[in-house]
Design an enzyme around this catalytic site. Structure first.
Site, PDB file in Angstrom:
ATOM      1  N   GLU A 189       1.596  -6.439  -8.469  1.00 14.42           N
ATOM      2  CA  GLU A 189       1.018  -7.004  -7.246  1.00 14.42           C
ATOM      3  C   GLU A 189       1.105  -8.533  -7.260  1.00 14.42           C
ATOM      4  O   GLU A 189       1.440  -9.157  -6.248  1.00 14.42           O
ATOM      5  CB  GLU A 189      -0.428  -6.537  -7.090  1.00 14.42           C
ATOM      6  CG  GLU A 189      -0.534  -5.037  -6.799  1.00 14.42           C
ATOM      7  CD  GLU A 189      -1.956  -4.497  -6.786  1.00 14.42           C
ATOM      8  OE1 GLU A 189      -2.118  -3.282  -6.556  1.00 14.42           O
ATOM      9  OE2 GLU A 189      -2.917  -5.271  -7.001  1.00 14.42           O
ATOM     10  N   TYR A 195       0.809  -1.226   0.000  1.00 12.24           N
ATOM     11  CA  TYR A 195       0.000   0.000   0.000  1.00 12.24           C
ATOM     12  C   TYR A 195       0.841   1.276   0.000  1.00 12.24           C
ATOM     13  O   TYR A 195       0.359   2.341   0.365  1.00 12.24           O
ATOM     14  CB  TYR A 195      -0.970  -0.018   1.181  1.00 12.24           C
ATOM     15  CG  TYR A 195      -2.199  -0.875   0.945  1.00 12.24           C
ATOM     16  CD1 TYR A 195      -3.107  -0.580  -0.077  1.00 12.24           C
ATOM     17  CD2 TYR A 195      -2.469  -1.978   1.745  1.00 12.24           C
ATOM     18  CE1 TYR A 195      -4.232  -1.358  -0.292  1.00 12.24           C
ATOM     19  CE2 TYR A 195      -3.606  -2.762   1.534  1.00 12.24           C
ATOM     20  CZ  TYR A 195      -4.483  -2.440   0.517  1.00 12.24           C
ATOM     21  OH  TYR A 195      -5.611  -3.201   0.303  1.00 12.24           O
ATOM     22  N   HIS A 215      -9.613  -6.653  -1.958  1.00  8.33           N
ATOM     23  CA  HIS A 215      -8.767  -5.770  -2.777  1.00  8.33           C
ATOM     24  C   HIS A 215      -8.770  -6.290  -4.207  1.00  8.33           C
ATOM     25  O   HIS A 215      -8.766  -7.502  -4.420  1.00  8.33           O
ATOM     26  CB  HIS A 215      -7.313  -5.770  -2.278  1.00  8.33           C
ATOM     27  CG  HIS A 215      -6.361  -5.196  -3.292  1.00  8.33           C
ATOM     28  ND1 HIS A 215      -6.149  -3.840  -3.398  1.00  8.33           N
ATOM     29  CD2 HIS A 215      -5.644  -5.778  -4.295  1.00  8.33           C
ATOM     30  CE1 HIS A 215      -5.315  -3.618  -4.424  1.00  8.33           C
ATOM     31  NE2 HIS A 215      -4.991  -4.776  -4.974  1.00  8.33           N
TER      32      HIS A 215
HETATM   33  P1  ADP Z   1      -9.801   0.397  -3.497  1.00 12.09           P
HETATM   34  O1  ADP Z   1      -9.462  -0.730  -2.544  1.00 12.09           O
HETATM   35  O2  ADP Z   1     -11.255   0.421  -3.846  1.00 12.09           O
HETATM   36  O3  ADP Z   1      -8.911   0.432  -4.711  1.00 12.09           O
HETATM   37  P2  ADP Z   1      -8.259   2.667  -2.490  1.00 12.09           P
HETATM   38  O4  ADP Z   1      -7.143   2.193  -3.363  1.00 12.09           O
HETATM   39  O5  ADP Z   1      -8.674   4.085  -2.594  1.00 12.09           O
HETATM   40  O6  ADP Z   1      -9.569   1.769  -2.683  1.00 12.09           O
HETATM   41  O7  ADP Z   1      -7.877   2.413  -0.969  1.00 12.09           O
HETATM   42  C1  ADP Z   1      -7.200   1.236  -0.587  1.00 12.09           C
HETATM   43  C2  ADP Z   1      -7.832   0.711   0.675  1.00 12.09           C
HETATM   44  O8  ADP Z   1      -7.612   1.636   1.741  1.00 12.09           O
HETATM   45  C3  ADP Z   1      -9.350   0.554   0.651  1.00 12.09           C
HETATM   46  O9  ADP Z   1      -9.791  -0.631   0.026  1.00 12.09           O
HETATM   47  C4  ADP Z   1      -9.693   0.584   2.122  1.00 12.09           C
HETATM   48  O10 ADP Z   1      -9.427  -0.664   2.757  1.00 12.09           O
HETATM   49  C5  ADP Z   1      -8.706   1.625   2.640  1.00 12.09           C
HETATM   50  N1  ADP Z   1      -9.308   2.962   2.663  1.00 12.09           N
HETATM   51  C6  ADP Z   1      -9.580   3.753   1.598  1.00 12.09           C
HETATM   52  N2  ADP Z   1     -10.146   4.912   1.972  1.00 12.09           N
HETATM   53  C7  ADP Z   1     -10.243   4.864   3.331  1.00 12.09           C
HETATM   54  C8  ADP Z   1     -10.746   5.755   4.327  1.00 12.09           C
HETATM   55  N3  ADP Z   1     -11.258   6.931   4.005  1.00 12.09           N
HETATM   56  N4  ADP Z   1     -10.662   5.366   5.621  1.00 12.09           N
HETATM   57  C9  ADP Z   1     -10.130   4.156   5.966  1.00 12.09           C
HETATM   58  N5  ADP Z   1      -9.640   3.262   5.067  1.00 12.09           N
HETATM   59  C10 ADP Z   1      -9.690   3.608   3.775  1.00 12.09           C
HETATM   60 MG    MG Z   2      -6.895   0.805  -4.886  1.00 16.41          MG
END
Ligand code: ADP
Ligand code: MG
Length: 140
Positions: free
Chosen positions: A128, A51, A117
């Site tokens: 990944e 991440y 994810h």
């Molecule tokens: P996605 O998983 O849909 O691609 P993102 O890449 O934006 O979403 O974010 C990665 C992960 O971080 C999310 O799946 C979630 O677990 C966490 N996350 C995202 N936004 C938030 C938030 N506002 N508060 C807490 N955790 C978050």
């Molecule tokens: Mg993402």
């Protein structure tokens, strides 16, 4: 559109609630094939690297803490347009905004503990997948 691969994780909230099979059923019903799968405990270093792109976000620490809080299932999914298809099947990041029938609508508990994810591009999918699988362990 050719056959493509994407990377998937069933997150700790999924394994904690015994939802591995239920989520896999949605994945398979959507026409995506699970061509590699392994249950692991993600290390702090692995989660931080995975991440990395979110390192400056306010939720980064919480996210890394969550992803290392319990077992996860890492997977490679294969199918037509797999990256976009899986994003569609997962639903929006925030389950409150996820469409009916999606994994996150059905199972996610919050924007953080959102069950799955999925890679956001073919380029990231390749990176990944390489972080967690050797080519020989993917059986298409
Ligand atoms: P996605 O998983 O849909 O691609 P993102 O890449 O934006 O979403 O974010 C990665 C992960 O971080 C999310 O799946 C979630 O677990 C966490 N996350 C995202 N936004 C938030 C938030 N506002 N508060 C807490 N955790 C978050
Ligand atoms: Mg993402």
């Amino acid at each position: 559109m050719a056959t493509e691969r994407t990377f998937s994780i069933l997150k700790p909230d999924a394994t904690a609630r015994n939802l591995t099979g239920a989520v896999n059923a949605v994945i398979e019903a959507a026409g995506l094939r699970i061509v590699a799968q392994r249950r692991i405990r993600m290390s702090d270093a692995q989660a931080k690297k995975f991440y990395e792109i979110h390192a400056e976000r306010p939720f980064y620490g919480e996210l890394v803490g969550f992803m290392t809080s319990g077992p996860v299932v890492v997977q490679v999914l294969e199918g037509e347009n797999a990256v976009a298809r899986y994003r569609e099947v997962m639903g929006a990041t925030n389950p409150a905004q996820a469409a009916e029938g999606t994994i996150r609508k059905q199972f996610a508990q919050s924007v953080g503990e959102n069950t799955v994810h999925g890679s956001d591009s073919p380029e990231n999918a390749a990176l990944e997948i390489a972080q967690f699988f050797d080519d020989k362990d993917i059986v298409g």
